[in-house]
Design a protein around this motif. Structure first.
Motif, mmCIF file in Angstrom:
data_model
loop_
_atom_site.group_PDB
_atom_site.id
_atom_site.type_symbol
_atom_site.label_atom_id
_atom_site.label_comp_id
_atom_site.label_asym_id
_atom_site.label_seq_id
_atom_site.Cartn_x
_atom_site.Cartn_y
_atom_site.Cartn_z
ATOM 1 N N ILE A 24 0.943 -1.491 0.181
ATOM 2 C CA ILE A 24 -0.078 0.076 -0.103
ATOM 3 C C ILE A 24 0.870 1.252 0.783
ATOM 4 O O ILE A 24 2.213 1.515 0.761
ATOM 5 C CB ILE A 24 -0.859 0.204 1.182
ATOM 6 N N GLY A 25 0.346 1.922 -0.742
ATOM 7 C CA GLY A 25 0.961 3.478 -0.737
ATOM 8 C C GLY A 25 1.866 4.272 0.048
ATOM 9 O O GLY A 25 0.855 4.505 1.104
ATOM 10 N N ARG A 26 2.541 5.006 0.475
ATOM 11 C CA ARG A 26 3.172 6.046 1.569
ATOM 12 C C ARG A 26 1.956 6.812 1.442
ATOM 13 O O ARG A 26 1.570 6.335 3.205
ATOM 14 C CB ARG A 26 4.044 6.473 1.255
ATOM 15 N N VAL A 27 1.443 7.593 0.933
ATOM 16 C CA VAL A 27 0.048 8.051 1.098
ATOM 17 C C VAL A 27 -1.416 7.606 2.187
ATOM 18 O O VAL A 27 -1.770 8.006 3.398
ATOM 19 C CB VAL A 27 0.069 8.972 0.460
ATOM 20 N N ARG A 28 -1.575 6.821 1.245
ATOM 21 C CA ARG A 28 -2.721 5.442 1.568
ATOM 22 C C ARG A 28 -2.763 5.217 2.757
ATOM 23 O O ARG A 28 -3.259 4.953 4.216
ATOM 24 C CB ARG A 28 -3.241 4.619 0.420
#
Length: 336
Positions: free
Chosen positions: A106-110
């Motif tokens: 899962i991406g850093r921002v999410r």
């Protein structure tokens, strides 16, 4: 009914000795079930079998209707909270909470967004930049819970998560954990040896002894209708009194039976109708006193107000309402 967890004849062994002996259990989705029992009862082993950390020697484990018996821990869709919290010391709070999400791609921002939401749920949003060694025990516990919550698993497994906290913090965290469960509606299995914790937390309690389930029921059922003498004696402080059926409180026509009566149900009076008893001592616990008595050759404990406790050596009359007497057969199983 949809079940969050089903165990069918689950067995386990360690070092050649059987540690779980045919566990049968079904949990509705959204339930908080407490596994309660003394050390060595099999509570943590059962939790590890559910998680896939300990192999089952037999039986079937289903989570959210899916047979996971042969699956690895990572394939079972569970989150665990351990007694030791198991936080990464080199990561700050937000990084600890988000770690599992990042590993899953899962991406850093999410991942950070979800981690912040989980932190807010458990009340640790003000310490996101701190590392574990800068946190109190209660704060570390909240971070461990947030890390479990952020994954949104099918099942939460909590292995004595409050045991390392001091008494005051245990009570506060227990209340918070119950409120958290009610908010998120998650399916949770909570292991403890603390009966007060079990009675306060659980929708239901499963009492274990020697790798077997003695009774499953609501806290009220466990307290008011214990299925065996073990359950009756393990849950309660002081423990339930047991007297032979041919003793002071008789069970007509039932040789070998035993009568149980909780100390809270024993009434003491200087005179009147009942059984003559001699006071052999008392322990004052705050506003209560645990009065130790002897009726003939039979010991008995009564729990009374400390201010009303009789003197050691005094002769008193002990009685108990019929509806507070529990009858068990020669095998220790409840009769009435």
């Amino acid at each position: 009914m949809t079940y969050g967890l089903e165990l069918d004849d689950v067995r386990a062994a360690h070092g050649g000795a059987e540690t779980l002996r045919g566990i049968e259990l079904a949990m509705p989705e959204g339930e908080l079930l407490v596994l309660l029992g003394p050390s060595g009862a099999g509570k943590s082993t059962l939790l590890r079998v559910i998680a896939g950390l300990h192999p089952a020697a037999g039986g079937v484990v289903r989570i959210a209707g899916r047979d996971v018996t042969a699956l690895s821990p990572g394939q079972r869709d569970v989150s665990m909270v351990f007694q030791s919290f198991a936080l990464f010391p080199h990561l700050n709070v937000i990084e600890n909470i988000a770690f599992g999400l990042r590993v899953r791609g899962i991406g850093r921002v999410r991942a950070r967004e979800r981690a912040e939401q989980a932190a807010a749920m458990v009340g640790c949003e003000r310490v996101l930049t701190r590392r574990p060694d800068q946190l109190s025990g209660g704060e570390r516990q909240r971070v461990a819970l947030a890390r479990a919550l952020v994954r949104e698993p099918a099942l939460f497994l909590l292995d004595e998560p409050l045991s390392n906290l001091d008494a005051e913090l245990r009570v506060r965290t227990r209340v918070e954990l119950r409120a958290l469960h009610d908010r998120v509606g998650a399916t949770m299995v909570h292991v403890t040896h603390d009966q007060t914790e079990a009675l306060a937390l659980g929708d239901r309690i499963a009492v274990l002894r020697d790798g077997r389930i003695e009774q499953v029921g609501t806290p009220d059922q466990i307290w008011r209708q214990p299925a065996t003498t073990f359950v009756a004696g393990f849950v309660g402080s002081p423990a339930m009194n047991f007297l032979p059926g041919d003793g002071p409180w008789r069970v007509p026509g039932r040789p070998g039976h035993r009568i149980g009566v909780r100390p809270e149900a024993v009434r003491l009076a200087p005179s009147g109708t009942g059984l003559t008893a001699i006071v052999t001592g008392a322990e004052v616990i705050g506003e209560d006193a645990w009065v130790r008595l002897r009726i003939g050759s039979h010991p008995l404990v009564a729990r009374v107000q400390a201010s009303a406790r009789p003197e050691t050596g005094a002769e008193v009359v002990a009685s108990a309402p019929d509806h507070d007497l529990h009858v068990f057969d020669v095998d220790g199983k409840r009769v009435s």
